[in-house]
Design a protein around this motif. Structure first.
Motif, short mmCIF file in Angstrom:
data_model
loop_
_atom_site.label_atom_id
_atom_site.label_comp_id
_atom_site.label_asym_id
_atom_site.label_seq_id
_atom_site.Cartn_x
_atom_site.Cartn_y
_atom_site.Cartn_z
N VAL A 6 0.85 -1.18 0.00
CA VAL A 6 0.00 0.00 0.00
C VAL A 6 0.89 1.24 0.00
O VAL A 6 1.85 1.32 0.77
N ASN A 7 0.60 2.15 -0.88
CA ASN A 7 1.34 3.40 -0.94
C ASN A 7 0.76 4.35 0.11
O ASN A 7 -0.25 5.00 -0.10
N CYS A 436 -11.41 10.40 1.93
CA CYS A 436 -11.98 9.16 2.45
C CYS A 436 -11.42 8.85 3.83
O CYS A 436 -10.42 9.47 4.25
N PRO A 437 -12.02 7.93 4.58
CA PRO A 437 -11.48 7.58 5.90
C PRO A 437 -10.01 7.19 5.83
O PRO A 437 -9.55 6.65 4.82
N ASN A 443 -8.16 -1.76 7.34
CA ASN A 443 -8.51 -1.59 5.93
C ASN A 443 -7.29 -1.53 5.02
O ASN A 443 -7.39 -1.15 3.86
N ILE A 444 -6.13 -1.95 5.52
CA ILE A 444 -4.91 -1.82 4.73
C ILE A 444 -4.92 -2.71 3.50
O ILE A 444 -4.24 -2.45 2.52
N LEU A 489 -15.21 3.26 3.01
CA LEU A 489 -14.29 3.46 1.90
C LEU A 489 -14.98 3.35 0.54
O LEU A 489 -14.39 3.69 -0.49
N THR A 490 -16.21 2.88 0.53
CA THR A 490 -16.91 2.66 -0.74
C THR A 490 -18.25 3.39 -0.83
O THR A 490 -19.00 3.16 -1.78
N SER A 491 -18.58 4.23 0.12
CA SER A 491 -19.85 4.95 0.06
C SER A 491 -19.73 6.29 0.76
O SER A 491 -18.90 6.45 1.67
N PHE A 492 -20.55 7.24 0.34
CA PHE A 492 -20.52 8.56 0.95
C PHE A 492 -21.88 9.21 0.81
O PHE A 492 -22.75 8.77 0.02
N LEU A 493 -22.09 10.26 1.60
CA LEU A 493 -23.28 11.10 1.53
C LEU A 493 -22.88 12.46 0.98
O LEU A 493 -21.81 12.98 1.31
#
Length: 1101
Positions: A6-7, A436-437, A443-444, A489-493
């Motif tokens: 992961v960068n 994002c969070p 979540n790595i 990580l895959t949804s937002f409001l």
């Protein structure tokens, strides 16, 4: 465990948006394969292969107006008159140059001389041209002119010639030198009638020459100014030709005749021109139109054999046929095509820069199977790699109906523009940012650094900050996006508010977006019509609850997991001015209680004997369930938030209750035991909840718009946004870490802020850009070689697809050299190997044909002629083809002549070319002062004999005329008696080296011509001229490989000299000893290569 990478450390970068009008001309495509584009005060470096921005250079304070790349060094000029020379790889400024405070009109690196590679020529308004040393920033010389200078163009065939496009006309300079400023004011040229009707029935009128200092013509027929002239440029495909671009036509000028010889006109219903780029490999024009359409026009043969017999059918001018065009773009008030650039290496790709920030990359695509590669036929088993340069797509222009050579391998194809890449810019501001969070140990495995950007048109752009590329574009709202909050990580409001009606009510849109599927739905259901606008929304730290704050309405509390409304506060609820969720919660204690209860239930369901067997598996299952319980609805942790009202009261809410004070609070941030409040007066109040201490800091910067804590455990850095900039604070030490302020160190206003990672911030600005900056908030430039870039951006030949091609055993040495020079964008090497491959093959074919003729005796049919070298190589072409081209050019000039001066020039050229000049001489009218001289000259041409006395007399007269300053007339007389070799020597003696080389190519036999050109090569190597690179090509075209190898050795290119010494056959070892005498180590190192190369046959080349 599966390994993963992961960068975590992201590079500083800038996401750019719409272009400023002053950025219109600030674009260039360098030989190294990169595009430089100005965007406001920043400069983008674009890789056209991956359609990716790989570098952003920021140091200018004003809008960038010009850019010019040289290798990986870039020169850029801005509207304040500053020129910056950049090191593109490191992203740092090499030097800064300032002469005046007005915008730079034009600038260009001077490649066409060997004295220095750091010379930069710039136009400083209103009328100055200045030569700079781009390495040190030193001014070498400065020259002023009478008119305002708009742009300039250098003659690609003669570096001492340049043309200036001014507000009054064109100024031709013939004594340009890097060592001193031009001595004269140049020669002014006016256009007598640059345009006629939109659909031309006749070619445009001639251009008229006026001496320096002459007044501009005032008659209506000759008073058309150059105000409508958009562009001026020499043609790199043939000498002494220039184009002038007007909105509805392109004029092709022959500078020797001072006459228009070709017109490309737009029909009455056609779309006007914006820009034109002439090609070097073929006589072709890339044209950009006002609707964004790019067209390719190729010059056809001027006069065929059929047309020559029927003058009525002859076109009598250069005609450029439309060969291909791309689709137009949708043009609006804010979306217009700005500029076009083409790839200088292959001239088969074009990039269109649009005002909205888009870079549209198109390539010419021939739909055929290649039969040649790098100028040679493909072998039977050779890899079918297309040679996608323009000269292989378009066949050589035929001269006056000349038949195609029987052995020609050129292939005429139908060309098509295909969109190969698109780099989109950000829309117009304002923006709403939300990162994002943050990255955690949980979540790595699947973390991606995604930045959501809400735009004014209602769409949400999601960028991956690892590569800087657009990840997804979602059309979510119908009005401006005001805020975004991530749920995972895959949804937002996201929420948006429409324009208010007469009652002040709006339509609120609160959408839930799933990033994986693109599905979105109204989170508040049917609510949202005719209500006060939403001011803000805040999601709790565990992503369980959502608070929606309205302007004149109590807030709403929602459950984000079920989408249900938990509570709508009473009407007497305090008006919220700032709100923040607490990072503390009771989730851990709830998890422990639930874990203990499940273990107890599991143990009650089994006997004592089975307990020890299943205990470990039950516990492991419970631990797996516990890891997923954060997203489960089984546990609802208690969370709380704080907010302030208009009176400065601070409220702390769990379910009910309040505690309680400062000025009018504007925003709140809470992390750990630290609570920070900002007010409208610019005060920051730091609360240590554990120690029960508070400290107020006056920043004196006005309204605190937004504050955010940095992600990461124990990271107490705070980002603060003001009206005039932003600051980073350390809340542990309660001191400022860094600051930026408009007018002091930046020239843009900050619209929104957020943390990108624990040590980088992301800012949205009013210039339409999104910048990812280090915590110091200094610059978004970075080192290109340290970045994780998407796609193939590498100069390592082992990592590109051509590695297998280069290892193909059927690929010859010359094909490899040509291919490598194209891959690496080496201009000098590409020109050299193009000439070298042609003449090496020509000399090898001549030796083989001579050997075969000696073996087979007389009567053997000679091999068919091969393709000739393109006319863009000028003097380097074969003499026969060069002479045919010059005769065809004079024929066109003869048809286009419109005055006695034009007729005289044509007759003079025909006398030198041994052409039919008598008829032109006899056309002189009796009232002309030159009537008697021209009549006598016609008689002399027709009655001249090769007898000794007549030749002696004519030679004596010619010599006397040359001695008395009549050089051109004396040279003509010498050519009449076949003494062109003497004429060339006189021309060289009087410094007319280019004219002597031209005459040698068109009149002398190979041996005499070689002697003249060898003397020219020695002159080019002299310290006063210092054009050794051109001398190398001249010697190469003559087959003087030994002299060429010695010249390479003198330039320090020992490997190249050894290569050519190896081609000398049996004399190779002797040549190596002479070239590398006293360098035993170098000789031993290269001897193995020499022996292996010497064993090759001529066909291996």
């Amino acid at each position: 465990m599966i390994p993963y990478t992961v960068n975590i450390k992201l590079a500083a970068r800038t996401l750019t948006g719409t272009l400023h009008l002053q950025n219109k001309t600030a674009v260039d495509w360098g030989w190294q394969g990169l595009i430089a584009q100005g965007c406001h005060s920043s400069i983008l470096i674009i890789d056209p292969k991956t359609s990716q921005t790989i570098q952003v250079l920021e140091r200018h304070k004003a809008n960038v107006v010009k850019s010019s790349p040289y290798c990986l060094r870039l020169a850029s000029g801005d509207a304040s008159g500053k020129i910056i020379v950049w090191d593109v790889v490191s992203g740092t400024a090499h030097c800064e140059i300032q002469e005046h405070s007005k915008p730079i009109q034009d600038l260009e690196w001077l490649w066409n001389q060997d004295a220095s590679r750091d010379l930069l020529l710039a136009i400083h308004p209103p009328n100055y041209i200045v030569l700079w040393n781009g390495d040190t920033g030193t001014k070498l010389w400065k020259k002023s002119y009478a008119e305002n200078i708009l742009s300039f163009s250098f003659d690609p065939f003669d570096p001492s010639n340049m043309a200036l496009l001014t507000s009054e006309g064109i100024v031709f300079i013939t004594d340009f030198s890097h060592s001193k400023p031009p001595g004269s004011a140049g020669k002014k040229v006016y256009i007598a009638s640059p345009h006629a009707s939109p659909a031309h029935t006749k070619p445009a009128s001639a251009i008229s020459l006026a001496p320096t200092g002459a007044k501009k013509p005032s008659t209506s027929a000759e008073a058309v100014t150059l105000n409508d002239c958009l562009q001026l440029s020499y043609l790199p495909s043939k000498r002494n030709h220039m184009l002038l671009l007007y909105p509805r036509e392109i004029l092709i000028l022959d500078l020797e005749l001072s006459q228009t010889v070709g017109v490309v006109a737009i029909e009455r219903s056609g779309v006007p021109f914006v820009q034109v780029i002439p090609c070097a490999q073929r006589d072709a024009l890339y044209c950009l139109h006002e609707n964004g359409c790019i067209t390719l026009r190729v010059c056809r043969s001027t006069t065929t054999q059929e047309e020559a017999t029927d003058p009525e059918q002859s076109t009598h001018e250069l005609v450029y046929d439309l060969r291909s065009q791309c689709d137009a773009i949708r043009v609006t008030k804010t979306v217009r095509p700005y500029r076009m650039v083409i790839c200088p290496v292959n001239e088969n790709s074009a990039a269109l820069m649009v005002s909205d920030g888009r870079a549209m990359l198109s390539g010419l695509s021939p739909l055929y199977t290649p039969i040649s590669f790098c100028g040679s036929p493909l072998g039977t088993n050779q890899k079918r790699i297309q040679d996608l340069s323009l000269n292989s797509m378009i066949g050589q222009t035929l001269i006056a109906g000349e038949a195609l050579p029987p052995s020609s391998i050129q292939q005429e194809v139908q060309l098509k523009f295909l969109l190969s890449g698109l780099l989109s810019g950000l829309p117009l501001p304002p923006f709403a940012l939300r990162m994002c969070p943050p990255l955690t140990t949980k979540n790595i495995n699947h973390y991606q650094p995604l930045l959501a950007i809400g735009t004014s048109n209602g769409s949400v752009l999601v960028y991956n900050l690892t590569s800087g590329l657009l990840h997804k574009e979602l059309s979510v709202h119908s009005c401006e996006v005001r805020g975004i909050e991530w749920l995972s990580l895959t949804s937002f409001l996201s929420f948006a508010t429409s324009a208010p009606n007469n009652m002040g009510m709006v339509r609120n849109e609160l959408q839930h977006v799933d990033l994986l599927t693109g599905r979105c739905f109204a989170f508040r259901g049917e609510r949202g019509n005719d209500e006060p606008p939403i001011e803000m929304m805040k999601v709790s730290h565990l992503k369980q609850y959502l608070v929606v704050v309205f302007r004149d309405k109590p807030l709403e509390l929602w459950d984000t997991r079920t989408g249900t409304l938990l509570r709508e506060m009473a009407k007497n609820f305090p008006t919220v001015t700032a709100l923040e969720w607490s990072p503390s919660h009771n989730l851990k204690s709830l998890k422990k209680k639930q874990m203990a209860a499940r273990e107890a239930m599991a143990r009650q369901t089994v006997s004592d004997a089975e307990q020890s067997i299943v205990e470990s598996s039950v516990i492991s299952l419970l631990q797996d369930a516990e890891s997923k319980s954060e997203s489960s609805q089984a546990i609802s942790a208690r969370e709380h938030f704080v907010f302030t009202d208009t009176d400065g009261q601070v409220y702390h809410i769990t379910v009910e209750g309040n505690t309680g004070s400062m000025g009018s609070i504007a925003c709140i941030a809470w992390k750990g035991d630290t609570l920070v409040l900002g007010d409208v007066d610019g005060n920051l109040n730091f609360w240590d909840l554990k120690a029960r201490l508070s400290r107020g800091i006056p920043t004196h910067r006005g309204w605190v718009k937004k504050i955010r804590f940095a992600p990461g455990k124990g990271n107490q850095k705070l980002l603060v946004m003001y009206t005039d900039g932003a600051e980073v604070w350390d809340t542990k030490e309660v001191q400022m870490v860094s600051s930026m302020r408009i007018g002091r160190n930046v020239n843009y206003r900050v619209l929104d802020i957020d943390w990108c990672t624990s040590d980088k911030v992301v800012l949205a600005s009013d210039d339409g850009c999104i910048r990812v900056l280090e915590m110091a908030m200094k610059s978004a430039s970075y080192r290109m070689d340290e970045q994780d870039l998407t796609g193939t951006f590498t100069m390592d030949i082992n990592q590109v697809d051509m590695k297998s091609v280069l290892q193909d055993p059927e690929l010859s040495l010359l094909q490899r050299c040509l291919l490598v020079s194209r891959l690496f964008g080496d201009e000098s090497d590409l020109h050299f190997w193009t000439v070298a491959s042609h003449y090496i093959q020509a000399f090898a074919q001549a030796r083989l044909s001579t050997a075969e003729g000696n073996n087979q005796g007389e009567g053997t049919k000679p091999p068919p002629p091969q393709n000739h070298l393109d006319i863009c190589n000028d003097i380097l072409c074969e003499s026969s083809y060069f002479q045919k081209f010059q005769l065809d050019r004079v024929h066109l000039q003869e048809v286009k002549r419109s005055s006695y001066e034009h007729t005289k020039k044509c007759a003079d050229q025909l006398l030198l070319l041994d052409g039919p000049a008598v008829q032109l001489l006899l056309e002189t009218s009796a009232d002309n002062s030159s009537y008697y001289c021209d009549s006598l000259k016609a008689c002399l041409v027709t009655t001249i004999t090769s007898s000794g006395p007549s030749q002696s007399t004519i030679k004596l007269v010619a010599t006397n005329m040359i001695a008395n300053g009549k050089l051109a007339e004396g040279v003509q007389l010498l050519c009449l008696i076949d003494k062109a070799a003497d004429a060339c020597r006189y021309l060289q003696t009087y410094g007319e080296w280019n004219r002597a080389a031209w005459l040698a190519k068109v009149r002398l036999n190979p041996a005499e011509s070689s002697d003249v050109l060898k003397r020219w090569a020695e002159h080019l190597c002299s310290p006063q001229v210092n054009q050794k690179s051109k001398a190398i090509l001249v010697l190469l075209s003559l087959g003087c490989f030994y002299k060429y190898a010695r010249l390479l050795r003198s330039l320090g290119l020992r490997e190249g000299a050894a290569l050519w010494a190896s081609r000398a056959g049996s004399a190779g070892e002797q040549m190596m000893e002479e070239l590398f005498q006293g360098e035993a180590a170098c000789q031993r190192a290269l001897s193995a290569k020499t022996k292996s190369w010497a064993r090759r046959t001529p066909s291996d080349l």
